[in-house]
Scaffold this active site. Structure first.
Site, PDB file in Angstrom:
ATOM      1  N   GLY A 184      14.846  36.634 -31.031  1.00  0.00           N
ATOM      2  CA  GLY A 184      15.386  37.527 -30.015  1.00  0.00           C
ATOM      3  C   GLY A 184      16.848  37.203 -29.773  1.00  0.00           C
ATOM      4  N   SER A 241      14.055  40.161 -37.102  1.00  0.00           N
ATOM      5  CA  SER A 241      13.663  40.154 -35.697  1.00  0.00           C
ATOM      6  C   SER A 241      14.918  40.241 -34.832  1.00  0.00           C
ATOM      7  CB  SER A 241      12.831  38.895 -35.394  1.00  0.00           C
ATOM      8  OG  SER A 241      12.169  38.996 -34.166  1.00  0.00           O
TER       9      SER A 241
END
Length: 553
Positions: free
Chosen positions: A140, A225
Site C-alpha cells: 500500500g 499492489s
C-alpha cells in the site's frame, strides 16, 4: 574502527547476495561510478554491477526532498539503505515470512525519515543505453521496502534482459502523507512527500543512469499492489512527466488508492485531528520534531479511523476505513488518474495491467496452514464443493460456476469459490479507459498459475506473480516450489516484461506464448499466464457481472 566497519559492510554484502568470497569482485577502483553528487563504489556479482543504498535526495521530517549535497572521495554502496518508518507486523500475523507472503521487516533494516535511497543492478558501466526498469514495491502506501524480500532482487532480470534494474525506497504512511500545508510558512509544501520522493528518485535516475549503462529516455516503471498504485498516481503528477515512458501495473489499480485519490479537505482534516491527538497547536508544529515516530503514527491512525467513520469513507479494499494515499491538491497532483477518464498526461505512455486469479480471496486460508494444507478444494468431494458454493453464492451458484468454467475451462469447479472480482474489475476499468484514449496501447493479463506448495491451497494469490516477473524462481522456492514448470513460465513472463521495457510491446515470447495482442474495449484481448499461456477475448465478462453486478467498467 574504519577498517572494521568496511569489513562488516563487506560481510553484509556477501550475506545479502548469497555469495561466497570467490563470487564477489570488489577492491580498489572496482565498480566505481560517477554521479552528480560524487563517486560511488558497488560490487560485481556474476557479471552484474550492483549498488545498494544509493542516496538520491535528502529530506527533513514532513518536508519536501532536496538535492543531495556533494561528497568528497568515494561513497560505498555495498549495503541496503534504511527504509521508511513503519509499524512492525504482529508476531501472530497470518502472513508468515518466506511462505508465500513477502514480510514487511526486510532483513531488520533500520528505519529512518532519511530513507531516500535506491538500488541498481546493471550489466555494464558503458554507453549501451540499456532500457531502465524501475521497481516500486508493494505494501500500500503504508509499509514495505525496496528490499522486502529476496524476490525483489534485480540481478537475474538485469542479466537476462541486458537491462538496468532499479528499486526505490521512499517515505510512507504518516511521514509520507501528513498534510501540514494548511498552516503555511515553512510547511506550505508539506503534503504528498511520499510521491515527491518518487519524483526525486526519477529525477536522479534521469540525471545519472547513463553512467550506469542505462538510457534515461527509456524508463519503465513496474510495481505491484501499492507499487502499481504509486505508478498510476505518478501518471497524474505533472512534475513526473517525461521521467518515465512505460508502466506495468500489477494487482494494484483501485479506487481511493491510485485510480482515485484523497481530496484535500479530507487530508487536512486528518492532520487537524492528528495534531489535537498529540496536543500540538498550529503555532507549535516544531514540536513534531521532538516526538517519536510511534507517537505520531498512533495519533494519526486514530485520526484516520475517526475521519473514515465521520465521512463514511470506503477504502481500496472495500472497507469503511481511510488509508494513507496521495492527495489531489490541484498543483502537485492535478486530477484523478483513472476516474471517468484516463489522465490525459499519460496518453502516450503504454501500459501493461493485470491481476492474479485469486488475489486476496485465498488469503484467509493462510491463517491456519496446518489444517488448510490437507483440507482444501483439492481434497473435497463433489458434494462438499457444491455445498460450499451454495453457501457462498446462494441461488447464483450454478450461474457463477457456469460462467467460471467458461472463463477458465482448465480450472476445477471448486476454484469458483476463490475467484477475485474486486481487483479484476478495477483492472478492466483502467484498461477500458486507457484504450478509450486511442493513444499508446494497453496490454491486459490474468495470472492463474497455482503454487504447488503445501497442497496447492494458496492458488494464484496476491504477490504470486513476483518470482516470475523477476525471474527469481530459485530465490523463491518456498513460494513457487521451484521446478521446470515454474521456471518455464518465469522465462516467458520475465521476457514479456523485458520486451515491453525495450520496445513498448510485450510479445511474442517463445513458441508456446502467442503474440500478446493489445487490449481494446471492443475486443478485450487478455493474456492468461499459466503452464499454457494464451490470449483470450472478453473471457470473464459474464463472471464479473455476476460477482460484481453494480460495478461499471
Amino acid at each position: 574502527m574504519k577498517k572494521e566497519k568496511l569489513f562488516f559492510a563487506f560481510i553484509l554484502v556477501l550475506a545479502f547476495a548469497g555469495a561466497s568470497f570467490a563470487e564477489i569482485i570488489a577492491g580498489p577502483g572496482v565498480a566505481v561510478v560517477d554521479t552528480q553528487a560524487g563517486k560511488l563504489q558497488g560490487y560485481i556479482h556474476d557479471g552484474i554491477f550492483t549498488y545498494h543504498g544509493v542516496p538520491y535526495a535528502e529530506a527533513e521530517l514532513f518536508m519536501p526532498p532536496t538535492k543531495l549535497k556533494p561528497w568528497d572521495g568515494i561513497k560505498l554502496a555495498l549495503t541496503y539503505g534504511t527504509m521508511s518508518p513503519q509499524s512492525t507486523r504482529p508476531e501472530d500475523d497470518i502472513f508468515p515470512p518466506h511462505y508465500f507472503w513477502p514480510h514487511w521487516e526486510p532483513r531488520n533494516l533500520p528505519q529512518s525519515n532519511s530513507c531516500q535511497n535506491l538500488n541498481i543492478w546493471t550489466p555494464g558501466l558503458d554507453d549501451k543505453k540499456r532500457p531502465v526498469m524501475v521497481w516500486l514495491h508493494g505494501g500500500g502506501h503504508m509499509m514495505g521496502a525496496a528490499t522486502v524480500e529476496d524476490v525483489y532482487d534485480g540481478e537475474n532480470l538485469s542479466r537476462k534482459g541486458d537491462v538496468v534494474v532499479v528499486s526505490v525506497n521512499h517515505r510512507l504512511n504518516v511521514v509520507g502523507f501528513l498534510d501540514l500545508s494548511a498552516y503555511g510558512g515553512t510547511y506550505k509544501d508539506s503534503f504528498n512527500q511520499s510521491t515527491r520522493d518518487l519524483v526525486a528518485a526519477l529525477e536522479w535516475i534521469h540525471e545519472n543512469i547513463s553512467n550506469f549503462g542505462g538510457d534515461p529516455d527509456n524508463v519503465t516503471l513496474f510495481g505491484q499492489s501499492g507499487g502499481a498504485a504509486k505508478i498510476i498516481t505518478l501518471m497524474a503528477t505533472p512534475s513526473s512527466k517525461g521521467l518515465f515512458h512505460k508502466a506495468i501495473l500489477e494487482s494494484g489499480a483501485t479506487e481511493n488508492s491510485g485510480m482515485t485519490l484523497t481530496d484535500k479537505s479530507t487530508s487536512e482534516y486528518v492532520t487537524e485531528i492528528t495534531l489535537k491527538n498529540l496536543g500540538i497547536s498550529p503555532d507549535e508544529l516544531e514540536k513534531l520534531n521532538s516526538l517519536s515516530y510511534e507517537e505520531i503514527n498512533t495519533a494519526a491512525n486514530k485520526a484516520l479511523v475517526q475521519v473514515a467513520e465521520e465521512r463514511n469513507i470506503i477504502n481500496a479494499l472495500g472497507q469503511r476505513a481511510l488509508m494513507w494515499c496521495p492527495v489531489i491538491d490541484g498543483e502537485f497532483i492535478t486530477e484523478n488518474p483513472a476516474d471517468e477518464k484516463f489522465v490525459e498526461q499519460a496518453k502516450d505512455i503504454p501500459i501493461i495491467i493485470g491481476t492474479c486469479l485469486n488475489e486476496w480471496i485465498s488469503m484467509p486460508l493462510l491463517a491456519n496452514m496446518t489444517e488448510t494444507q490437507s483440507d482444501n478444494k483439492n481434497f473435497w468431494t463433489d458434494a462438499q464443493v457444491g455445498e460450499k458454493l451454495r453457501e457462498k453464492y446462494g441461488d447464483k451458484a450454478d450461474d457463477i460456476v457456469k460462467a467460471f468454467t467458461k472463463a477458465y475451462p482448465n480450472k476445477k469447479e471448486a476454484d469458483a469459490l476463490y475467484v477475485d472480482a474486486w481487483l479484476r474489475t478495477r483492472a478492466k476499468k483502467v484498461a477500458n479507459l486507457k484504450s478509450d484514449q486511442n493513444g499508446a496501447p494497453v496490454y491486459a493479463y490474468v495470472f492463474t498459475w497455482e503454487t504447488p506448495i503445501m497442497g496447492s491451497y494458496a492458488m494464484a494469490y496476491h504477490c504470486s506473480e513476483l518470482p516470475f516477473v523477476f525471474n527469481n524462481i530459485k530465490l523463491s522456492e518456498m513460494a513457487t516450489g521451484g521446478g521446470e514448470k515454474a521456471q518455464a513460465l518465469a522465462d516467458k513472463m520475465s521476457q514479456a516484461w523485458i520486451n515491453f521495457a525495450r520496445t513498448g510491446a510485450p510479445g511474442p515470447v517463445g513458441s508456446s506464448l502467442s503474440e500478446w495482442e493489445a487490449y481494446t474495449r471492443d475486443k478485450g484481448a487478455t493474456m492468461i499466464f499459466d503452464d499454457v499461456s494464451e490470449i483470450t477475448y472478453h473471457h470473464d465478462d459474464d463472471l464479473m457481472k455476476l460477482l460484481m453486478p453494480d460495478y461499471e467498467y
